[in-house]
Design a protein around this motif. Sequence first.
Motif, PDB file in Angstrom:
ATOM      1  N   LEU A 157       0.820  -1.224   0.000  1.00 55.14           N
ATOM      2  CA  LEU A 157       0.000   0.000   0.000  1.00 55.14           C
ATOM      3  C   LEU A 157       0.849   1.268   0.000  1.00 55.14           C
ATOM      4  N   GLU A 158       1.930   1.267   0.779  1.00 54.46           N
ATOM      5  CA  GLU A 158       2.758   2.470   0.856  1.00 54.46           C
ATOM      6  C   GLU A 158       3.355   2.781  -0.517  1.00 54.46           C
ATOM      7  N   SER A 159       3.786   1.752  -1.230  1.00 53.68           N
ATOM      8  CA  SER A 159       4.367   2.058  -2.548  1.00 53.68           C
ATOM      9  C   SER A 159       3.289   2.501  -3.538  1.00 53.68           C
ATOM     10  N   ARG A 160       2.044   2.060  -3.353  1.00 53.11           N
ATOM     11  CA  ARG A 160       0.959   2.579  -4.205  1.00 53.11           C
ATOM     12  C   ARG A 160       0.761   4.074  -3.948  1.00 53.11           C
ATOM     13  N   VAL A 161       0.851   4.445  -2.670  1.00 53.61           N
ATOM     14  CA  VAL A 161       0.695   5.871  -2.331  1.00 53.61           C
ATOM     15  C   VAL A 161       1.844   6.675  -2.942  1.00 53.61           C
ATOM     16  N   GLU A 162       3.063   6.165  -2.783  1.00 52.60           N
ATOM     17  CA  GLU A 162       4.226   6.885  -3.332  1.00 52.60           C
ATOM     18  C   GLU A 162       4.117   7.003  -4.852  1.00 52.60           C
ATOM     19  N   ALA A 163       3.673   5.930  -5.491  1.00 55.17           N
ATOM     20  CA  ALA A 163       3.542   5.951  -6.951  1.00 55.17           C
ATOM     21  C   ALA A 163       2.503   6.987  -7.386  1.00 55.17           C
ATOM     22  N   THR A 164       1.437   7.107  -6.595  1.00 58.44           N
ATOM     23  CA  THR A 164       0.376   8.063  -6.951  1.00 58.44           C
ATOM     24  C   THR A 164       0.879   9.498  -6.799  1.00 58.44           C
ATOM     25  N   LEU A 165       1.597   9.752  -5.700  1.00 57.62           N
ATOM     26  CA  LEU A 165       2.144  11.101  -5.507  1.00 57.62           C
ATOM     27  C   LEU A 165       3.119  11.432  -6.622  1.00 57.62           C
ATOM     28  N   SER A 166       3.969  10.482  -6.943  1.00 61.51           N
ATOM     29  CA  SER A 166       4.998  10.771  -7.933  1.00 61.51           C
ATOM     30  C   SER A 166       4.396  10.894  -9.338  1.00 61.51           C
ATOM     31  N   ALA A 167       3.395  10.068  -9.676  1.00 61.48           N
ATOM     32  CA  ALA A 167       2.764  10.186 -11.002  1.00 61.48           C
ATOM     33  C   ALA A 167       2.097  11.547 -11.187  1.00 61.48           C
ATOM     34  N   ASN A 168       1.650  12.129 -10.071  1.00 64.16           N
ATOM     35  CA  ASN A 168       0.991  13.441 -10.146  1.00 64.16           C
ATOM     36  C   ASN A 168       1.956  14.586  -9.843  1.00 64.16           C
ATOM     37  N   GLU A 169       3.241  14.239  -9.635  1.00 63.80           N
ATOM     38  CA  GLU A 169       4.261  15.228  -9.267  1.00 63.80           C
ATOM     39  C   GLU A 169       3.794  16.092  -8.098  1.00 63.80           C
ATOM     40  N   LEU A 170       3.242  15.417  -7.100  1.00 65.21           N
ATOM     41  CA  LEU A 170       2.713  16.147  -5.944  1.00 65.21           C
ATOM     42  C   LEU A 170       3.613  15.956  -4.733  1.00 65.21           C
ATOM     43  N   GLU A 171       3.946  17.057  -4.089  1.00 67.44           N
ATOM     44  CA  GLU A 171       4.705  16.980  -2.834  1.00 67.44           C
ATOM     45  C   GLU A 171       3.817  17.332  -1.645  1.00 67.44           C
ATOM     46  N   GLU A 172       2.999  18.366  -1.810  1.00 68.04           N
ATOM     47  CA  GLU A 172       2.103  18.801  -0.730  1.00 68.04           C
ATOM     48  C   GLU A 172       0.712  18.319  -1.116  1.00 68.04           C
ATOM     49  N   ALA A 173       0.198  17.335  -0.409  1.00 65.78           N
ATOM     50  CA  ALA A 173      -1.023  16.711  -0.908  1.00 65.78           C
ATOM     51  C   ALA A 173      -1.905  16.126   0.181  1.00 65.78           C
ATOM     52  N   TYR A 174      -3.175  16.065  -0.162  1.00 65.25           N
ATOM     53  CA  TYR A 174      -4.173  15.282   0.553  1.00 65.25           C
ATOM     54  C   TYR A 174      -4.106  13.888  -0.069  1.00 65.25           C
ATOM     55  N   VAL A 175      -4.078  12.860   0.763  1.00 71.99           N
ATOM     56  CA  VAL A 175      -3.979  11.484   0.250  1.00 71.99           C
ATOM     57  C   VAL A 175      -5.058  10.653   0.934  1.00 71.99           C
ATOM     58  N   ARG A 176      -5.917  10.080   0.160  1.00 75.31           N
ATOM     59  CA  ARG A 176      -6.948   9.241   0.774  1.00 75.31           C
ATOM     60  C   ARG A 176      -6.784   7.811   0.279  1.00 75.31           C
ATOM     61  N   VAL A 177      -6.917   6.874   1.205  1.00 74.62           N
ATOM     62  CA  VAL A 177      -6.793   5.465   0.870  1.00 74.62           C
ATOM     63  C   VAL A 177      -8.088   4.780   1.309  1.00 74.62           C
ATOM     64  N   SER A 178      -8.741   4.091   0.382  1.00 75.04           N
ATOM     65  CA  SER A 178      -9.982   3.372   0.716  1.00 75.04           C
ATOM     66  C   SER A 178      -9.835   1.901   0.390  1.00 75.04           C
ATOM     67  N   VAL A 179     -10.333   1.075   1.282  1.00 74.45           N
ATOM     68  CA  VAL A 179     -10.321  -0.377   1.060  1.00 74.45           C
ATOM     69  C   VAL A 179     -11.742  -0.880   1.310  1.00 74.45           C
TER      70      VAL A 179
END
Length: 302
Positions: A71-93
């Motif tokens: 899950l953590e690498s999915r979050v990192e991949a999402t931030l990096s694909a969007n070139e986002l450093e300052e972000a709201y991050v939501r994870v739903s399962v």
Amino acid sequence: MMSLLYHLNGELVERAQATVHVDDRGFRYGDAAFETCRAYGARVFEWNRHRDRLEATCETLGMAEAVPDDLESRVEATLSANELEEAYVRVSVSRGVQPGKLTPAAEVDPTVAVYVRPLCRGGVGGEPIWDGPATVETVETRRIPDAAVPVDAKTHNYLNGILARLELRESDADEAIMRDTDGFLAEGATSNVFFVDDGTLRTPATGTILPGITRERVVELAASVGIPVEMGRYEPAALRDADEAFCTNTTWELRPIARIDGKPVGRGDATAGDGDGTAGGGPITERLRAAYDELVERRCYD
Ligand code: PMP
């Protein structure tokens, strides 16, 4: 809204294509767990605590295995694909697609989504999450008790908070403060609440509230800078009569409260600032906000 990539079931997809099936139990019943996190400098602050709470919620829902290991690498991949450093991050399962019955099937094929949007910190990175202290109002809607839905679990079942917020339509307040079913102060629709009395920081004890990660951190920071902390059951009047008050959650961090039920808090220390994050609260609120900021700096930008 800018074009964003979301992460859905292991793949990055355009936000417009990031859809779930109508038979998904997250949609049908709110049968899902989630976390709202915040990234600073492309690092997710308090990731371990968020992951632990997500796992605990899934365990409560009888689907402990639903949280993917990566899950953590999915979050990192999402931030990096969007070139986002300052972000709201939501994870739903969610428990996934299961047509038919309310009783969950034993087999779980979860729907896992990571979605992000830019947030502003220190003037960079998107919209500020708040640009002034909060006005709050005590509402009639009571916090769902632990005996009905475990309060520690952060699920998609947010009707309680939604009904509370709907009560604010007349007043335009920022946050709805709920009491528990015995009438004691509980929490906001999406935040925990703190107040200061004669130098002591007070917040409702766990048992009738979501134990917020920001709340836990603020309690630790208060102890580390020598501010006495007390957790208990409080009458709503204790909040209204406090010297200072603030709300906490992951995105707001510590947000000073300027008015409660139409009345200014304390000596009216909470100030609006000029829309660039300079808004502030009373002296203890400001000490804690500074301590929180320092921790974010140390953890995420060093
Ligand atoms: N209470 C409720 C009901 C919430 O929805 C939230 C936001 N997740 C909070 C408290 C604050 O929790 P946290 O500090 O973990 O964001």
